[in-house]
Design a protein around this motif. Structure first.
Motif, PDB file in Angstrom:
ATOM      1  N   ILE A   1       0.878  -1.168   0.000  1.00 20.40           N
ATOM      2  CA  ILE A   1       0.000   0.000   0.000  1.00 20.40           C
ATOM      3  C   ILE A   1       0.910   1.212   0.000  1.00 20.40           C
ATOM      4  CG2 ILE A   1      -1.724   1.321   1.278  1.00 20.40           C
ATOM      5  CD1 ILE A   1      -2.601  -1.350   2.561  1.00 20.40           C
ATOM      6  N   GLY A   2       0.780   2.053  -1.018  1.00 19.76           N
ATOM      7  CA  GLY A   2       1.589   3.257  -1.111  1.00 19.76           C
ATOM      8  C   GLY A   2       0.752   4.495  -0.861  1.00 19.76           C
ATOM      9  N   VAL A   3       1.347   5.462  -0.199  1.00 18.72           N
ATOM     10  CA  VAL A   3       0.685   6.747   0.046  1.00 18.72           C
ATOM     11  C   VAL A   3       1.454   7.805  -0.720  1.00 18.72           C
ATOM     12  CG1 VAL A   3       0.007   8.437   1.793  1.00 18.72           C
ATOM     13  CG2 VAL A   3      -0.026   5.996   2.354  1.00 18.72           C
ATOM     14  N   ALA A   4       0.712   8.588  -1.507  1.00 19.56           N
ATOM     15  CA  ALA A   4       1.310   9.664  -2.301  1.00 19.56           C
ATOM     16  C   ALA A   4       0.303  10.802  -2.408  1.00 19.56           C
ATOM     17  CB  ALA A   4       1.705   9.148  -3.689  1.00 19.56           C
TER      18      ALA A   4
ATOM     19  N   LYS B   1       0.611  11.029  -9.129  1.00 21.65           N
ATOM     20  CA  LYS B   1       1.559  10.244  -8.344  1.00 21.65           C
ATOM     21  C   LYS B   1       0.963   8.897  -7.943  1.00 21.65           C
ATOM     22  CE  LYS B   1       4.531  13.855  -6.558  1.00 21.65           C
ATOM     23  NZ  LYS B   1       5.192  14.390  -5.372  1.00 21.65           N
ATOM     24  N   CYS B   2      -0.312   8.891  -7.622  1.00 24.64           N
ATOM     25  CA  CYS B   2      -0.958   7.626  -7.257  1.00 24.64           C
ATOM     26  C   CYS B   2      -0.995   6.672  -8.441  1.00 24.64           C
ATOM     27  CB  CYS B   2      -2.355   7.883  -6.696  1.00 24.64           C
ATOM     28  SG  CYS B   2      -2.292   8.542  -5.004  1.00 24.64           S
ATOM     29  N   ARG B   3      -1.264   7.192  -9.637  1.00 26.47           N
ATOM     30  CA  ARG B   3      -1.210   6.337 -10.833  1.00 26.47           C
ATOM     31  C   ARG B   3       0.197   5.789 -11.034  1.00 26.47           C
ATOM     32  NH1 ARG B   3      -4.926   9.815 -12.823  1.00 26.47           N
ATOM     33  NH2 ARG B   3      -3.409  11.288 -13.664  1.00 26.47           N
ATOM     34  N   THR B   4       1.196   6.642 -10.849  1.00 26.55           N
ATOM     35  CA  THR B   4       2.585   6.238 -11.045  1.00 26.55           C
ATOM     36  C   THR B   4       2.995   5.132 -10.083  1.00 26.55           C
ATOM     37  OG1 THR B   4       3.193   8.408 -11.891  1.00 26.55           O
ATOM     38  CG2 THR B   4       4.990   7.044 -11.053  1.00 26.55           C
TER      39      THR B   4
END
Length: 187
Positions: free
Chosen positions: A25-28, A33-36
């Motif tokens: 799970i990444g937070v951006a 940025k979330c797509r990337t």
């Protein structure tokens, strides 16, 4: 889970976790940025801290809690994650981007007692502590880059030394994705 997942450190941490079989799970900040972090860096889930309630998103995406959290930002993000820890969770503090430009001393984590309830641990990590393992890490990272399991993105700013102040500020405003590099050849 990794915060600052579109940055130089976070993007690599998320990919290494994925290579080792973790659900990431990444937070951006922001839809691009979330797509990337999903499409390029391979996170399973992206949470946009600018438009989503982090606690609600964690309830949805980590219903059994967060097992490992690599923290690059501190502040409210860390506080939210502390409320969603799995039993025996581990938190690695690598940075505190949200607090670097604070004009007054920021408060400590309000939800730190969650560490006790979850029997969790939180520790600091500085890359220099692992200097003896640099050759091993370099070889592994190079192999992953070569075989396409690890991707590197660089945000290069031209302008030489004169552009340093504005370039440095890009780190704190979230303008870059990946490693921010100032090209020194032109100035």
């Amino acid at each position: 889970m990794v915060s600052g997942a579109a940055g130089a450190v976070g993007s690599v941490v998320g990919q290494i976790a994925r290579i080792h079989g973790c659900r990431v799970i990444g937070v951006a900040g922001g839809p691009e940025k979330c797509r990337t972090i999903v499409d390029e860096f391979g996170c399973d889930v992206a949470i946009d801290y600018k438009s989503e309630n982090l606690r609600d998103a964690l309830r949805k995406h980590a219903p059994d809690g967060v097992d490992v959290y690599f923290d690059n930002v501190g502040g409210k993000t860390l506080d939210s994650v502390l409320t969603r820890l799995a039993r025996g969770a581990r938190i690695v503090i690598c940075g505190s981007m949200s607090q670097y430009n604070a004009t007054e001393r920021p408060p400590g984590p309000a939800n730190y007692m969650a560490l006790l309830a979850a029997r969790a641990s939180m520790t600091g990590m500085v890359v220099f502590d692992y200097e003896d393992r640099y050759p091993q890490a370099s070889a592994e990272l190079a192999r992953w880059l070569k075989d396409g399991r690890l991707r590197s993105r660089e945000h290069i700013v031209e302008g030489g030394v004169r552009a340093f102040p504005e370039t440095l500020l890009k780190l704190f405003s979230g303008e870059n994705t990946g490693k921010l590099i100032l090209a020194l050849g032109n100035g």
